[in-house]
Design an enzyme around this catalytic site. Structure first.
Site, short mmCIF file in Angstrom:
data_model
loop_
_atom_site.label_atom_id
_atom_site.label_comp_id
_atom_site.label_asym_id
_atom_site.label_seq_id
_atom_site.Cartn_x
_atom_site.Cartn_y
_atom_site.Cartn_z
N HIS A 1 55.30 71.38 54.14
CA HIS A 1 55.27 70.99 52.72
C HIS A 1 55.50 72.22 51.85
O HIS A 1 54.67 73.12 51.78
CB HIS A 1 53.93 70.36 52.36
CG HIS A 1 53.89 69.80 50.96
ND1 HIS A 1 54.61 68.69 50.59
CD2 HIS A 1 53.26 70.21 49.84
CE1 HIS A 1 54.40 68.43 49.32
NE2 HIS A 1 53.60 69.35 48.82
N HIS B 1 57.40 73.68 48.00
CA HIS B 1 58.19 73.59 46.77
C HIS B 1 58.70 75.00 46.54
O HIS B 1 57.94 75.89 46.09
CB HIS B 1 57.34 73.14 45.58
CG HIS B 1 56.55 71.87 45.82
ND1 HIS B 1 57.11 70.62 45.72
CD2 HIS B 1 55.26 71.67 46.14
CE1 HIS B 1 56.19 69.71 45.97
NE2 HIS B 1 55.06 70.31 46.23
N ARG C 1 49.53 73.25 36.65
CA ARG C 1 50.72 72.41 36.59
C ARG C 1 51.52 72.67 35.31
O ARG C 1 52.75 72.66 35.31
CB ARG C 1 50.34 70.92 36.68
CG ARG C 1 51.55 70.02 36.92
CD ARG C 1 51.16 68.56 37.02
NE ARG C 1 50.82 67.99 35.72
CZ ARG C 1 50.86 66.69 35.45
NH1 ARG C 1 51.22 65.82 36.39
NH2 ARG C 1 50.52 66.23 34.27
N HIS D 1 56.60 60.70 45.14
CA HIS D 1 55.91 61.90 44.67
C HIS D 1 54.41 61.74 44.78
O HIS D 1 53.72 62.60 45.32
CB HIS D 1 56.30 62.26 43.23
CG HIS D 1 55.57 63.48 42.75
ND1 HIS D 1 54.31 63.39 42.19
CD2 HIS D 1 55.86 64.79 42.82
CE1 HIS D 1 53.88 64.63 41.92
NE2 HIS D 1 54.80 65.48 42.29
N ARG E 1 50.79 58.55 41.13
CA ARG E 1 50.92 58.82 39.69
C ARG E 1 52.35 58.64 39.21
O ARG E 1 52.60 58.37 38.04
CB ARG E 1 50.48 60.27 39.38
CG ARG E 1 49.01 60.53 39.57
CD ARG E 1 48.64 61.98 39.30
NE ARG E 1 48.82 62.82 40.47
CZ ARG E 1 49.57 63.91 40.51
NH1 ARG E 1 50.24 64.30 39.44
NH2 ARG E 1 49.65 64.62 41.61
N HIS F 1 52.40 62.99 48.24
CA HIS F 1 51.14 63.61 47.88
C HIS F 1 50.06 62.53 47.83
O HIS F 1 50.32 61.42 47.34
CB HIS F 1 51.22 64.25 46.49
CG HIS F 1 52.13 65.44 46.39
ND1 HIS F 1 53.24 65.47 45.56
CD2 HIS F 1 52.09 66.65 46.98
CE1 HIS F 1 53.83 66.65 45.67
NE2 HIS F 1 53.17 67.39 46.52
N GLU G 1 45.06 64.61 45.96
CA GLU G 1 44.82 66.05 45.87
C GLU G 1 43.67 66.32 44.89
O GLU G 1 42.95 67.31 45.05
CB GLU G 1 46.09 66.77 45.41
CG GLU G 1 45.95 68.29 45.33
CD GLU G 1 47.25 69.01 45.02
OE1 GLU G 1 48.26 68.33 44.74
OE2 GLU G 1 47.26 70.26 45.05
N HIS H 1 47.93 66.75 51.53
CA HIS H 1 46.61 67.12 50.99
C HIS H 1 45.51 66.21 51.53
O HIS H 1 44.67 66.62 52.30
CB HIS H 1 46.56 67.17 49.46
CG HIS H 1 47.54 68.12 48.85
ND1 HIS H 1 47.53 69.46 49.14
CD2 HIS H 1 48.58 67.92 47.99
CE1 HIS H 1 48.52 70.05 48.48
NE2 HIS H 1 49.17 69.16 47.77
N ASP I 1 53.13 74.74 50.56
CA ASP I 1 53.09 74.04 49.28
C ASP I 1 53.54 74.92 48.13
O ASP I 1 54.72 75.18 47.97
CB ASP I 1 51.67 73.48 49.06
CG ASP I 1 51.60 72.51 47.89
OD1 ASP I 1 52.65 72.15 47.35
OD2 ASP I 1 50.48 72.09 47.52
ZN LIG Z 1 53.20 69.61 46.81
#
Ligand SMILES: [Zn+2]
Length: 435
Positions: free
Chosen positions: A56, A58, A79, A200, A203, A225, A228, A262, A313
């Protein structure tokens, strides 16, 4: 045929000494323990492991390392900082940043990266002329860095449950599941790249659309995800009357090809749903502690026979040994008991389970027929000296990786990536995307 001779090697049934590994093209063809080196053999150093899988990632989050630590906050304030970087990415800056980030992965001993990709479009959500130009930048970055890629293209439709996309989030959205699927259907795998998909999170995809995402590409890895943060659970219960895991089970997102990422805040019932559906889980210990997510239920998942993999991640740390230790050490802190996971269980999480989660079942172990993805770890550094060879993963760091061979190609030699100074590459690429 190239023969590599390993003082020690981590084989499927344990550490063996004096191991000769013959490689033809990108595959291992023979593995011979207790065999003397021949004059023409390439001698590797230390302990040779199967190369690691980062299940995982990004890549662009690498730009945030060491830049978000000066203020108090939470996942949600982090975020906001991440969105500032996402706003500035374009195909060229993503290519440069991901090339450097994936080169760092190779230096750390990773042979495959699962890139959870969601920055698809230009500012305001306007599609690029080539709709997958950002995904193609990630593919090219992995090619340059010499690592395998599983491009997990993420469906992202809402800014929160019942909320429209706003601000930079518009870059993530395709407008509908059909438009997302049409774009993803034009991505083709190649020898170094496999295509997977992602939800994703609950959410970002409405409940009534989840089953359509899962059904769109029924044979590829599917990641999402999951739980988390407690707020995700609370919002899901408020909107749908059930937990995110229950929602994913009801909509057939959970399945044997699915990996949830997660699973920090899952209930016992949620874990039972993961186990019943034979879903796997990817924990990201260095990220989860950095973002104050909480300690994931690694042991409870393992005890329910949920396969565990590991991910870097947000790349606050890129070190497969530290992720392995995180899985074990967080359990120690929570329980007051040492030795919750065996060394081989930690290695399975970092190798075969991760490779399986990313759709590379022919990688992850040193055995005939498997991909020739090998990592030599030095046993004579200030960190590793004196450690028992089968316990060195409790002492080693990414800096102790000496040689990395991926598909028979030497990508890292004597701790140097073939692209040269990876620190410089990172510095230049990060300077281009931070305000
Ligand atoms: Zn992630």
């Amino acid at each position: 045929v190239t023969a590599y001779w390993c003082p020690f090697a981590w084989l499927p049934d344990g550490v063996a000494a004096d191991v000769r590994v013959e490689v033809e093209a990108d595959r291992v063809v023979s593995v011979s323990p207790r065999t003397p080196a021949q004059a023409s053999d390439v001698r590797l150093r230390g302990l040779v492991l199967p190369a690691l899988a980062d299940a995982h990632s990004h890549a662009f989050h690498r730009a945030l390392r060491g830049r978000t630590q000066a203020v108090t906050g939470s996942f949600w304030s982090w975020r906001t900082a991440m969105y500032h970087v996402a706003e500035r990415l374009d195909p060229d800056s993503l290519l440069a940043l991901a090339t450097a980030a994936f080169a760092e992965s190779a230096l750390a001993g990773f042979s495959v990266v699962g890139e959870f990709h969601y920055v698809h479009h230009a500012a305001g959500g306007r599609p690029y002329d080539a709709p997958n130009v950002m995904g193609e930048a990630l593919r090219e970055a992995a090619r340059r860095a010499g690592v395998r890629l599983t491009l997990l293209d993420s469906c992202y439709l809402t800014g929160g449950i019942g909320q429209p996309l706003s601000g930079v989030q518009q870059r993530f959205g395709d407008g509908s599941v059909e438009q997302w699927a049409a774009r993803v259907s034009t991505l083709q795998p190649d020898v170094q790249t496999r295509i997977g998909i992602a939800v994703h999170s609950v959410r970002a995809v409405p409940a009534e659309q989840l089953s359509a995402v899962a059904a769109a590409f029924p044979d590829v890895p599917l990641h999402t995800h999951l739980s988390e943060q407690p707020a995700e659970n609370e919002q899901c219960v408020a909107a749908y009357g059930c937990t995110p895991a229950q929602l994913l089970a009801d909509t057939k997102v959970l399945s044997p090809r699915t990996t949830v990422v997660h699973a920090t805040h899952v209930s016992s019932d949620d874990i039972a749903l993961l186990a019943e559906s034979r879903t796997a889980a990817c924990l990201c210990p260095t990220t989860e502690r950095d973002l104050a997510d909480g300690i994931g239920p690694g042991l409870r998942l393992r005890n329910a026979s949920v396969p565990l993999s590991l991910g870097s991640d947000q790349r606050a740390i890129v070190d497969g040994f530290e992720e392995m230790r995180g899985l074990e050490m967080h359990e120690r802190l929570a329980s007051g008991i040492r030795g919750r996971f065996s060394g081989s269980a930690l290695m399975d999480a970092a190798t075969v389970n991760g490779h399986a989660a990313l759709g590379w079942p022919e990688a992850g172990s040193i055995a005939p027929g498997r991909l020739a993805d090998l990592v030599a770890v030095r046993l004579d550094t200030p960190r590793t000296a004196g450690a028992d060879v089968d316990q060195v993963l409790y002492a080693a760091t990414a800096a102790d990786v000496d040689t990395v061979i991926i598909g028979g190609d030497v990508v890292v030699k004597e701790g140097q990536h073939r692209l040269g100074n990876v620190g410089r590459l990172l510095d230049d690429a990060i300077a281009a995307v931070i305000a």
